[in-house]
Write an enzyme that holds these catalytic residues in place. Sequence first.
Site, PDB file in Angstrom:
ATOM      1  N   ASP A 316       0.854  -1.186   0.000  1.00  0.00           N
ATOM      2  CA  ASP A 316       0.000   0.000   0.000  1.00  0.00           C
ATOM      3  C   ASP A 316       0.895   1.244   0.000  1.00  0.00           C
ATOM      4  O   ASP A 316       2.061   1.182   0.401  1.00  0.00           O
ATOM      5  CB  ASP A 316      -0.895  -0.018   1.239  1.00  0.00           C
ATOM      6  CG  ASP A 316      -1.739   1.236   1.355  1.00  0.00           C
ATOM      7  OD1 ASP A 316      -2.408   1.581   0.374  1.00  0.00           O
ATOM      8  OD2 ASP A 316      -1.709   1.870   2.424  1.00  0.00           O
ATOM      9  N   ASP A 515      -1.669  -0.520   6.002  1.00  0.00           N
ATOM     10  CA  ASP A 515      -1.906   0.000   7.350  1.00  0.00           C
ATOM     11  C   ASP A 515      -3.326   0.484   7.583  1.00  0.00           C
ATOM     12  O   ASP A 515      -3.683   0.815   8.705  1.00  0.00           O
ATOM     13  CB  ASP A 515      -0.942   1.158   7.648  1.00  0.00           C
ATOM     14  CG  ASP A 515      -1.354   2.445   6.936  1.00  0.00           C
ATOM     15  OD1 ASP A 515      -1.853   2.354   5.797  1.00  0.00           O
ATOM     16  OD2 ASP A 515      -1.176   3.522   7.528  1.00  0.00           O
ATOM     17  N   ASP A 519      -7.088  -1.878   3.699  1.00  0.00           N
ATOM     18  CA  ASP A 519      -6.137  -2.954   3.405  1.00  0.00           C
ATOM     19  C   ASP A 519      -6.507  -4.270   4.074  1.00  0.00           C
ATOM     20  O   ASP A 519      -5.951  -5.322   3.733  1.00  0.00           O
ATOM     21  CB  ASP A 519      -4.727  -2.557   3.876  1.00  0.00           C
ATOM     22  CG  ASP A 519      -4.218  -1.315   3.189  1.00  0.00           C
ATOM     23  OD1 ASP A 519      -4.404  -1.213   1.967  1.00  0.00           O
ATOM     24  OD2 ASP A 519      -3.649  -0.447   3.870  1.00  0.00           O
TER      25      ASP A 519
END
Length: 628
Positions: A316, A515, A519
């Site tokens: 990410d 995080d 996600d």
Amino acid sequence: MVNPAAMPGSMLQALKRGLLPLALGCLAAGAVGWLAASPGLAAWLWSGATAAVLAVLLADMATRLRRGDFGLDLIAAMAMAGALALGEHLAGVIIALMFTGGEALEAFAQGRARREMTALLNRLPRHAARYADGRLEEVALDALRPGDRLLIRRGEVVPVDGCVSGVPAVLDESALTGEALPVRRDVGEAVMSGTTNAGDAFDLVAAHAAADSTYAGIVRLVAAAEQSKAPMARLADRFALGFLALTLAIAGSAWLATGEAVRALAVLVVATPCPLILAVPVAIISGISRCAGRGVLVKSGGALEMLSRIRTILIDKTGTVTDGRPHLVDIRARPGIAPDELLRLAASLDQGSAHVVAHALVAAARTAGLALETPLDLRETPGDGVTGRLGGHEVAVGGWDFVRAQVPDDAFVAELATWIARPGTVAVAVAVDGAPAGALLLADRMREGAPAIVRQLRATGIGRVILATGDRADRAEPIGKQIGVDAILAGMTPEAKARAVAVERATGPVMMVGDGVNDAPALASADIGVAMGARGAAASSQAADIVILVDDLGRLVDARRIASRARAIALQSVYVGIGLSCAGMLAAAFGYLSPVQGALFQELIDVAAILNALRALAAPAAEPRATS
């Protein structure tokens, strides 16, 4: 004997926890009885402990076989059953002690790793403030219905999907979309549950019930991904079938050739794969402990094993590759005004604002050592900007549209309008006494050393690195090119990230690093999910297999190196232990080892294998340290 099918799972786990002290206590008490010339008491204690361990083991095996889980426990069960049948009480209790010791080590590893985890739903509020008959009442989320009018206070997480009402809202949507900078939502615009109110309080008209909102849907995605994800096999179990076949062949041949059942038992005792049952958990626990010392929480031994086998990583962007917070990146001031003076004016006025961008400007000014003034007559338009007096001058600071409406057109305004249109940034404009003074650009900053971390991950054997983010393509692509990824997936929803993981898994094991709440489904569905837990969402930490407890992506490189070394040491212990066990089985088959002697010989193998496995706890001679 216990009926395995009738034993509840909770009772079975409770019984398993008491087996190690039972086996150890009965072995010691039986030894005292034997030395005191009470062989009957010794035999009763030893056989009783063996029978108890065997009963629980059979129950556990029945439960696991129903799930299609086959392991090395069968050899231990056969050896204990044979020892009871042939009256080899001491050999039986030694096997029981070795087996329960390995089980306790594995249970300790998982319990130690999971104890600090928070629950997925801790992020979502349990109640909401709803208007009813002209007053506010606190109600449970389940009581909310479409059309209800709610008050969302500063700092609160939006409990349901809805539309802004009354005044505009300033929202932190980073947990869902990956967008690090706050977003203004005007009256009538839609707001997703799970976002955080980063500005003043506003009203929200609920569009769905809590169970049908965005955040609840993400929770369901995580649960579904965890249920569909195959459990990680224990490293030792991968050798089970071949080793079992070899053991039965040697034991059966010895029995058929000599007619002595005790020889077959001796072979089974020596074959009880304690180097696998004990040495592998020791090496894995040692690796988990070393990771914990580097600020990386590994939740299970299976996760540590899988970490060393990963070849593809999806990362990410916001809060993982980037810092996740706005930082000042550039200043354009009107001729005659120094850039530092423009920053000082903006930061001085923004001291009275709670906006996240205002905090970033104040922090930048203080870092630069600028002396800030106390603003007078401060007036804030939520989500737009602030005005006030500084040193006798009227100053306005805020979004471009907010300041632009207060100043006349001129060449500098046209120049600023072009300058602020930089991809991946947010602009703060400044006006002094009704004239444009300049603008400041803020952006989410890439973590220092991120390109080096990606190179180090590749050096550990990672073949493919993918940047997967909910942020826009124009903000993701510059970051992806700088860190050197193989592909960039932008504008990804939680469902899309989970699908991307599924696509990549078709070619091998996949790791997802993130995080945010968005996600969590991908973290749960990947072979290994890694959460940045220092500032990340509870949802991502709960769904992940590994949590980086410090704000340092470089620790992932450390963890992968530790995992690879621990797995190599574990495999070394397995190969050496099996080799020595095979030698001992042949000696037992030819009558050179009795069951008790075989058990003691196996103990020597165990000690050697465990001492070797403990090397995973020590640091290598020159273990490199990744930095970010």
